[in-house]
Structures are given as C-alpha cells and as structure tokens.
Write an enzyme that holds these catalytic residues in place. Sequence first.
Site, PDB file in Angstrom:
ATOM      1  CG  ASP A 112      -1.833   0.890   1.170  1.00 32.97           C
ATOM      2  OD1 ASP A 112      -2.363   1.092   0.616  1.00 32.97           O
ATOM      3  OD2 ASP A 112      -2.280   1.068   2.717  1.00 32.97           O
ATOM      4  CE  LYS A 140      -5.707  -0.113  -0.981  1.00 36.11           C
ATOM      5  NZ  LYS A 140      -5.955   0.264   0.344  1.00 36.11           N
TER       6      LYS A 140
HETATM    7  P1  5GP Z   1       1.793  -0.330   3.469  1.00 34.80           P
HETATM    8  O1  5GP Z   1       1.083   0.547   3.422  1.00 34.80           O
HETATM    9  O2  5GP Z   1       2.871  -0.322   4.361  1.00 34.80           O
HETATM   10  O3  5GP Z   1       2.414  -1.151   2.069  1.00 34.80           O
HETATM   11  O4  5GP Z   1       0.478  -1.689   4.199  1.00 34.80           O
HETATM   12  C1  5GP Z   1       0.752  -2.378   5.896  1.00 34.80           C
HETATM   13  C2  5GP Z   1      -1.088  -3.053   6.316  1.00 34.80           C
HETATM   14  O5  5GP Z   1      -1.772  -2.121   5.875  1.00 34.80           O
HETATM   15  C3  5GP Z   1      -0.147  -4.043   5.110  1.00 34.80           C
HETATM   16  O6  5GP Z   1       0.205  -5.369   5.367  1.00 34.80           O
HETATM   17  C4  5GP Z   1      -2.037  -4.571   4.967  1.00 34.80           C
HETATM   18  O7  5GP Z   1      -1.542  -5.464   6.317  1.00 34.80           O
HETATM   19  C5  5GP Z   1      -2.966  -3.136   5.415  1.00 34.80           C
HETATM   20  N1  5GP Z   1      -3.560  -2.647   4.025  1.00 34.80           N
HETATM   21  C6  5GP Z   1      -3.296  -1.942   2.988  1.00 34.80           C
HETATM   22  N2  5GP Z   1      -4.353  -1.459   2.513  1.00 34.80           N
HETATM   23  C7  5GP Z   1      -5.491  -2.436   3.093  1.00 34.80           C
HETATM   24  C8  5GP Z   1      -6.263  -3.246   2.201  1.00 34.80           C
HETATM   25  O8  5GP Z   1      -6.761  -2.586   1.514  1.00 34.80           O
HETATM   26  N3  5GP Z   1      -7.160  -3.613   3.119  1.00 34.80           N
HETATM   27  C9  5GP Z   1      -6.286  -4.762   4.119  1.00 34.80           C
HETATM   28  N4  5GP Z   1      -7.542  -5.293   4.434  1.00 34.80           N
HETATM   29  N5  5GP Z   1      -5.429  -4.264   4.657  1.00 34.80           N
HETATM   30  C10 5GP Z   1      -4.681  -2.886   3.480  1.00 34.80           C
END
Ligand code: 5GP
Length: 189
Positions: A112, A140
């Site tokens: 994300d 994403k």
């Molecule tokens: P980051 O923002 O550090 O790339 O992602 C952190 C964490 O946020 C991911 O590993 C995931 O667990 C959670 N995350 C990010 N986007 C989503 C989403 O759309 N749905 C869900 N369920 N978790 C998300």
Amino acid sequence: MATIVRPRQKGPVKPQVEVLFSAKQIASRVEALAQEISADYKGRNLLLIGVLKGSFMFLGDMIRHLAVPVEIDFLSVSSYAGDTSTGMVKLNFDFKTDARGRDVLLIDDIVDTGFSLAFARKHILERKARSVEVGVLLDKPQRRKVLVPVRYTGFTVPDRFVVGYGLDYNERYRELPYIGVLPLEKIGP
Ligand code: 5GP
Ligand code: MG
C-alpha cells in the site's frame, strides 16, 4: 461487471461484499506466480518469509505449486498507533532462520504505502541475506509513499479497502476465499 455475493456464514449475516477477484481467479494467478518463482529460483537456496498475518493464505496456497524446495519463516510488523501514513513501522516479532547468504523472498498480502515492506526488506538485508526480493498478492500503486522493489505481483487494485483471502477489517473477513471491497458505511465502527 462486479458481482455481489453474500459470504457463506452461519450466525450473524455479514455485509455484502463486492467481489474484485474470485477464488478461481486468485487460484490461477497464484499458480502462475509460483511457476514464475520456481523458474527464477531453480537451484537456489530459497527462504520464504511471510509477513503475518495477512500473507498466510497467499503463502499457503502459493507454496503448493512450487517446484523448488523452500524453507518458510514469518515475521510481523505494524505501524505505530495504527497510522500507516507516517512510515513509523515496528517489528512485532522476528523470523528465526539464519538468513546469512540466503536468497529470501519476502511475501505479503498487499503493498500500500510501502512502508511495511520497505522496513521488513531492510531488516532482512541487515541479517546478511544474499538477496531479498518481494512478492505480494496485491498492489495498490496509487497509495505508494516509499519505493519498494516488488518483483512478483498478483493483481493491481484501485485505492479501495479490500478484504478476504487473508486480508482483514478489524481482524474479520480473512477467511473469505475471494478478495472483495467492503461497503464500510454499512458495517459501522
Ligand atoms: P503499507 O501501507 O505499509 O504498504 O501496508 C501496511 C499494511 O496495511 C498491509 O500489509 C496490510 O496489512 C494493510 N493494508 C493496506 N491496504 C489494505 C487494504 O486495502 N485492506 C486490508 N485489509 N489491509 C490493507
Ligand atoms: Mg500486512
């Protein structure tokens, strides 16, 4: 066309989930990724490290299709105060395997902002791994804040909150066999 299904569930009815990727679509994409990984890591010393909890289903299904031997370990990271926008990530628990000289493939459910995987990847490199590549089921890209080199991606998703196939909303919905979007306004806090 998006289909609306009601999750199979006894007890309280869950809100309707808009399916983005069906179980069948996921299964075929995951198998293709496993074939790609098998070809790339042929003859190498592969250590898979899953990021808990979200990666468990993806990792579990993917490894069934691998044609190379692997070792498997897990780590857990989270953002401070539940805020993923600041980039403050902490290690909740660490993997145990000696990563020195290993080819590591770090597996997560979704990239994300990128902060979690950037942190985990750096952490594994500091443990003297030979290489650390990243594989995610979902990307994403619109939300990215920090660059993470992602070698294997299952699907690209729009900037919407997705659940199922390991991904949760307040620890629920991980068990759904598909990936969908929750209408958050319907489920409240
Ligand atoms: P980051 O923002 O550090 O790339 O992602 C952190 C964490 O946020 C991911 O590993 C995931 O667990 C959670 N995350 C990010 N986007 C989503 C989403 O759309 N749905 C869900 N369920 N978790 C998300
Ligand atoms: Mg996660």
